[in-house]
Scaffold this active site. Structure first.
Site, PDB file in Angstrom:
ATOM      1  N   GLU A 218     -34.789  -0.092 -32.653  1.00 35.68           N
ATOM      2  CA  GLU A 218     -33.671  -0.849 -32.108  1.00 35.68           C
ATOM      3  C   GLU A 218     -33.870  -1.119 -30.618  1.00 35.68           C
ATOM      4  O   GLU A 218     -33.450  -2.161 -30.107  1.00 35.68           O
ATOM      5  CB  GLU A 218     -32.368  -0.080 -32.338  1.00 35.68           C
ATOM      6  CG  GLU A 218     -31.981   0.034 -33.804  1.00 35.68           C
ATOM      7  CD  GLU A 218     -30.820   0.987 -34.023  1.00 35.68           C
ATOM      8  OE1 GLU A 218     -29.722   0.516 -34.337  1.00 35.68           O
ATOM      9  OE2 GLU A 218     -31.032   2.210 -33.887  1.00 35.68           O
TER      10      GLU A 218
ATOM     11  N   ARG B 151     -18.786  11.295 -41.372  1.00 36.24           N
ATOM     12  CA  ARG B 151     -17.860  10.281 -41.882  1.00 36.24           C
ATOM     13  C   ARG B 151     -17.868  10.262 -43.405  1.00 36.24           C
ATOM     14  O   ARG B 151     -18.912  10.419 -44.029  1.00 36.24           O
ATOM     15  CB  ARG B 151     -18.228   8.896 -41.339  1.00 36.24           C
ATOM     16  CG  ARG B 151     -17.703   8.658 -39.939  1.00 36.24           C
ATOM     17  CD  ARG B 151     -18.233   7.361 -39.376  1.00 36.24           C
ATOM     18  NE  ARG B 151     -19.446   7.603 -38.602  1.00 36.24           N
ATOM     19  CZ  ARG B 151     -20.246   6.651 -38.143  1.00 36.24           C
ATOM     20  NH1 ARG B 151     -19.978   5.390 -38.384  1.00 36.24           N
ATOM     21  NH2 ARG B 151     -21.314   6.952 -37.445  1.00 36.24           N
TER      22      ARG B 151
END
Length: 391
Positions: free
Chosen positions: A378, A235
């Site tokens: 996470e 990205r």
């Protein structure tokens, strides 16, 4: 009593079978390079690691292989006393300020939000759909955007016509919030202080930065979608929006072509031809000009964000590196800190070079800022939020 956590990323699936009270990861695994020709799977249980190298077509294929590994290598999920399945979901929009039990309505909202998380929410839905067919227990979505729901308006609002923004729910939502929350909380515990000014750098294939003051996020690099901000694996991060207009008018590129360009063919891949930092570094060592430029652009953007957040908060107590690149690339950490040396930031290079899965301080005692490496977890954060919700 365990929680199965499924964390489907844009090109990877991390999973853990977690005992949420103790934090023990009973079994862990990672599926990498999904849809990229050659994929990799590692599955670890009871001290034994199984490695597989094979093409992985998509996330559904990856999850099917993961479930086969549980049954073949252990532990059998049917015997694991799973209380809840926790799912990482990147984009919760304005709807979710915390975890949510996945009902048909919640699943529909996650699907409706796919345009805001085009590389992630569709992958999450595949994981949700497969797991809900296999496990007759509650399923909970934990949203990356939740930690940034309370960003101050000055950080969350884009300077566009407010009626248009309201009509189309345009604001900065951020992403990687579960990681930023977990890591910033860990830093407060390590340093024994709650009123810290922190910068957390989550650097993986996706990359983001956050500014956290006294446990509350006041700024983050990702915006309406995970495209904004730092240079990432595939990205672009920040660009002049007029580039899109220019390519549409002069290059006759469609919206879909532009979306693919900026989300899948840019960043390190666009400059060096590879989205994996390890491969880019190897190419740079061998004199590849594109790889060398990619590394310079990556670091330039990163240092710019550190300086911006430092000024925004009026000071900085702790700078933390986390996620795959942040935790493992000692050279990147060293290069970034050298650029901050005029401001009194110093690290111990011997400590920086140590490979460890433990949180640790790598700055010197006389450094103006405490520099840390804190492995993100996470999965544990998701497991605890999921279990807390159903309890």
């Amino acid at each position: 009593m365990t929680v199965l956590v499924i964390n489907s990323g844009s090109s990877s699936i991390k999973y853990q079978l977690v005992e949420p009270v103790s934090g023990e990861a009973i079994a862990v695994g990672l599926v990498e390079r999904i849809g990229e020709g050659t994929g990799y799977i590692t599955h670890t249980y009871d001290g034994n690691t199984t490695e597989i190298t094979a093409p992985i077509i998509d996330h559904g294929d990856g999850l099917s292989r993961v479930l086969d590994l549980f049954n073949e290598k252990g532990p059998r999920l049917a015997d694991a006393d799973i209380e809840v399945v926790g799912h990482r979901v990147v984009q919760g929009g304005k709807h979710f300020a915390g975890p949510a039990i996945i009902t048909p309505e919640v699943r529909q909202i996650i699907e409706d939000l796919c345009p805001l998380g085009p590389l992630h929410n569709p992958a999450h839905l595949k994981g949700i759909d497969v797991a809900m067919k296999l496990f007759d227990v509650p399923h909970v979505a934990v949203f990356d955007t939740a930690f940034f729901q309370q960003l101050p308006d000055e950080a969350a609002v884009y300077a566009i016509d407010k009626k248009v923004a309201q009509r189309h729910a345009i604001r900065r939502y951020g992403a990687h919030g579960t990681s930023h929350h977990f890591v910033s909380t860990q830093v407060s515990e390590i340093l024994g202080k709650n009123n810290l000014k922190q910068i957390v750098l989550h650097l993986g294939n996706g990359a983001s930065a956050s500014a956290v003051v006294a446990g509350r996020a006041v700024e983050t690099s990702m915006g309406l979608t995970p495209l904004e901000g730092l240079v990432m694996g595939s990205r672009s991060g920040d660009i002049d929006p007029a580039i899109i207009f220019h390519l549409a008018r002069q290059g006759n590129m469609s919206i879909d072509e532009l979306d693919t360009l900026l989300n899948k063919q840019s960043g390190l891949r666009g400059l060096a031809g590879e989205n994996d930092m390890r491969a880019v570094r190897e190419m740079a060592v061998h004199g590849d000009d594109g790889a060398q430029l990619a590394l310079h652009v990556y670091k330039h953007r990163l240092i710019s964000y550190i300086g911006s957040y430092w000024t925004l908060m009026g000071g900085l107590d702790a700078l933390t590196f986390t996620a795959g690149v942040g935790e493992n690339d000692a050279q990147l950490r060293s290069e970034v800190i050298k650029r901050l040396s005029p401001f009194g930031v110093k690290i111990d290079e011997d400590k920086n070079a140590v490979r460890s899965k433990e949180p640790r301080i790598i700055s010197t005692e006389d450094s103006s800022v405490t520099v840390l490496i804190v492995p993100t977890n996470e999965e544990l954060a998701i497991a605890r939020q999921a279990m807390s919700l159903i309890s």
